[in-house]
Enzyme design. Structure first.
Site, mmCIF file in Angstrom:
data_model
loop_
_atom_site.group_PDB
_atom_site.id
_atom_site.type_symbol
_atom_site.label_atom_id
_atom_site.label_comp_id
_atom_site.label_asym_id
_atom_site.label_seq_id
_atom_site.Cartn_x
_atom_site.Cartn_y
_atom_site.Cartn_z
ATOM 1 N N MET A 1 14.682 23.759 2.699
ATOM 2 C CA MET A 1 13.211 22.807 2.146
ATOM 3 C C MET A 1 14.605 21.505 0.614
ATOM 4 O O MET A 1 14.205 20.808 0.100
ATOM 5 C CB MET A 1 12.481 23.821 0.912
ATOM 6 C CG MET A 1 12.326 23.461 0.443
ATOM 7 S SD MET A 1 10.953 23.925 -0.813
ATOM 8 C CE MET A 1 9.877 24.596 0.444
ATOM 9 N N TYR B 1 18.918 27.940 8.926
ATOM 10 C CA TYR B 1 17.712 29.298 8.932
ATOM 11 C C TYR B 1 16.748 28.858 10.507
ATOM 12 O O TYR B 1 17.877 28.283 11.097
ATOM 13 C CB TYR B 1 16.323 28.762 8.493
ATOM 14 C CG TYR B 1 15.764 28.745 7.434
ATOM 15 C CD1 TYR B 1 15.607 30.136 6.813
ATOM 16 C CD2 TYR B 1 16.013 27.623 6.409
ATOM 17 C CE1 TYR B 1 15.601 30.212 5.616
ATOM 18 C CE2 TYR B 1 15.610 27.648 4.736
ATOM 19 C CZ TYR B 1 15.410 29.193 4.584
ATOM 20 O OH TYR B 1 15.169 29.805 3.450
ATOM 21 N N LYS C 1 0.804 -1.203 -0.050
ATOM 22 C CA LYS C 1 0.059 0.207 0.036
ATOM 23 C C LYS C 1 0.643 0.974 -0.062
ATOM 24 O O LYS C 1 2.095 1.161 0.316
ATOM 25 C CB LYS C 1 -1.126 0.269 1.005
ATOM 26 C CG LYS C 1 -0.259 0.475 2.516
ATOM 27 C CD LYS C 1 -0.972 -0.111 3.738
ATOM 28 C CE LYS C 1 -0.673 -0.239 5.126
ATOM 29 N NZ LYS C 1 -1.040 -0.330 6.043
ATOM 30 N N ARG D 1 -10.412 0.670 16.120
ATOM 31 C CA ARG D 1 -10.464 1.493 14.375
ATOM 32 C C ARG D 1 -11.462 1.609 13.626
ATOM 33 O O ARG D 1 -12.642 1.776 13.556
ATOM 34 C CB ARG D 1 -8.639 1.816 14.315
ATOM 35 C CG ARG D 1 -8.750 2.249 13.045
ATOM 36 C CD ARG D 1 -7.278 2.359 13.081
ATOM 37 N NE ARG D 1 -6.883 1.594 12.380
ATOM 38 C CZ ARG D 1 -5.858 1.098 11.718
ATOM 39 N NH1 ARG D 1 -4.746 1.864 11.275
ATOM 40 N NH2 ARG D 1 -5.471 -0.220 10.998
HETATM 41 C C1 LIG Z 1 -0.545 -1.287 6.727
HETATM 42 C C2 LIG Z 1 -1.337 -3.422 7.692
HETATM 43 C C3 LIG Z 1 0.087 -4.085 7.384
HETATM 44 C C4 LIG Z 1 1.415 -3.754 7.365
HETATM 45 O O1 LIG Z 1 1.847 -3.144 8.790
HETATM 46 P P1 LIG Z 1 3.440 -3.005 8.688
HETATM 47 O O2 LIG Z 1 3.805 -3.069 10.290
HETATM 48 O O3 LIG Z 1 4.077 -2.748 8.165
HETATM 49 O O4 LIG Z 1 4.210 -5.080 9.190
HETATM 50 C C5 LIG Z 1 -0.624 -4.790 8.022
HETATM 51 N N1 LIG Z 1 -1.927 -5.257 8.469
HETATM 52 C C6 LIG Z 1 -2.985 -4.511 8.322
HETATM 53 C C7 LIG Z 1 -4.486 -4.291 8.101
HETATM 54 C C8 LIG Z 1 -1.970 -3.149 7.205
HETATM 55 O O5 LIG Z 1 -3.308 -2.080 6.967
#
Ligand SMILES: *Cc1c(COP(=O)(O)O)cnc(C)c1O
Length: 357
Positions: A301, A253, A33, A129
């Site tokens: 930047m 800065y 993702k 969540r």
């Molecule tokens: C993003 C995600 C993962 C991967 O998590 P990591 O900590 O990067 O291994 C696994 N399961 C779900 C449901 C996620 O949203």
């Protein structure tokens, strides 16, 4: 050409994937993702495709990009669908779908589908969540089966604190899961990277490694299994200017750094517009010309400054590693009060160069 680059070592990615599978003894969905945590989802998925049991992404847009690139392996949508009109596309492209809320169960019951879905039914075991409430879990499962629209259900949940190796929370979440799934005969999936590395007692027919694939530890403390990971991304650039400052002169800065001694300052073509964390303070480690040194002053930047006082061999053109195999992203993250996940995802403007195809 501006020398800022992110090298992506696909050999290391494959190593980390194999390690995840061997350590867990389970099937592994490579979590790609958010553009593979900034590493490039299509290139990473292609590099793993011949061996991966499947991939996981956040949403259908990300999944369709993988399908358009020719990825045939299973792809799981970790947030399922956002609107019921995605269901026909999910079927058409043969995607797997998390169901995390009752409104999604209802949408599936109402949908006209010409092929059955594969659903990963998510239980809220304490992260609060998404995920079905434990009291809704078995009824939700039965409704999906009774709908006739679901061919296969994998039971899943997600941990909130698996990166805290001494916390009770993970055991407590596992207990909630075991209770809620009693009597259901189905595969299960619980372990993300920290659970995979640090919680071997947690069952999982499928694991879901994300950050560990990219070679960064999810822990803030040393952990034996995490030591086997190989960093995939090397964020590098070069020194583009050098100056000698007498003691007492500020750098950058806000004059956040004032040398206590004569200081040789190197300016590096890398800044927060590239995704380097602006909050990395003086002292954050870097490699320059093969030696360890550190940031001085505020990250700007397009540039940042480093201390070359103890690196006389460094000069204009010297290579700098901001993070990678020598400077761990997790060490930079600790200094900048962030996590490698965010640093990788923030990467932008910097071209990605792939190696180890
Ligand atoms: C993003 C995600 C993962 C991967 O998590 P990591 O900590 O990067 O291994 C696994 N399961 C779900 C449901 C996620 O949203």
């Amino acid at each position: 050409m501006r020398p800022a680059r992110a090298l992506i070592d696909l050999q290391a990615l494959r190593h980390n994937y194999r390690f995840a599978r061997e350590l867990s003894g389970a099937k592994a969905l490579a979590v790609v993702k958010a553009d593979a945590y900034g590493h490039g989802a299509v290139r990473c998925a292609l590099a793993l495709e011949s061996e991966a049991d499947g991939f996981a992404v956040a949403c259908i847009e990300e999944a369709l990009a993988l399908r358009a690139a020719g990825i045939k392996a299973p792809v799981l949508l970790l947030e399922g669908f956002f609107e019921a009109n995605e269901l026909p596309l999910i079927i058409e492209h043969d995607l797997w779908c998390v169901v995390h809320s009752l409104w999604q169960v209802e949408a599936i019951e109402r949908a006209q589908l010409h092929k059955p879905l594969t659903v990963w039914l998510k239980l809220d075991t304490g992260m609060h969540r998404v995920g079905l409430h434990p009291k809704d879990y078995q009824p939700g499962y039965q409704r999906l089966l009774a709908s006739g629209k679901v061919a296969r259900i994998v039971l899943m949940s997600h941990f909130a604190r698996a990166d805290e190796l001494d916390a009770d929370a993970t055991e407590n979440q596992l207990a909630v899961f075991e209770e809620a799934r009693q009597g259901l005969v189905a595969e299960c999936s619980l372990r993300n990277s920290p659970a995979l590395l640090g919680w071997p007692q947690v069952p999982s027919d499928w694991v879901r490694p994300g950050i560990m694939l990219y070679g960064a530890t999810p822990f803030e403390v040393p952990q034996a299994q995490a030591d086997h990971l190989q960093p995939v991304m090397t964020l590098q650039s070069r020194v583009i200017s050098v100056r000698e400052l007498p003691a007492g002169e500020p750098v950058g800065y806000g004059a956040k750094f004032v040398g206590q001694r004569p200081t040789r300052v190197g300016v590096v073509a890398m800044g927060y517009a590239d995704g380097y964390p602006r909050h990395a303070p003086t002292g954050t480690p870097v490699m320059v010309a093969g030696k360890r040194s550190h940031l001085i002053g505020r990250v700007s930047m397009d540039m940042l400054c480093i201390d070359l006082t103890e690196v006389p061999g460094a000069d204009i053109g010297s290579p700098v590693e901001l993070w990678g195999k020598q400077i761990l992203a997790s060490d930079v993250a600790l200094q900048a009060e962030t996590i490698p996940y965010e640093m990788f995802c923030n990467l932008k403007r910097v071209p990605l160069d792939y190696q180890g195809e």
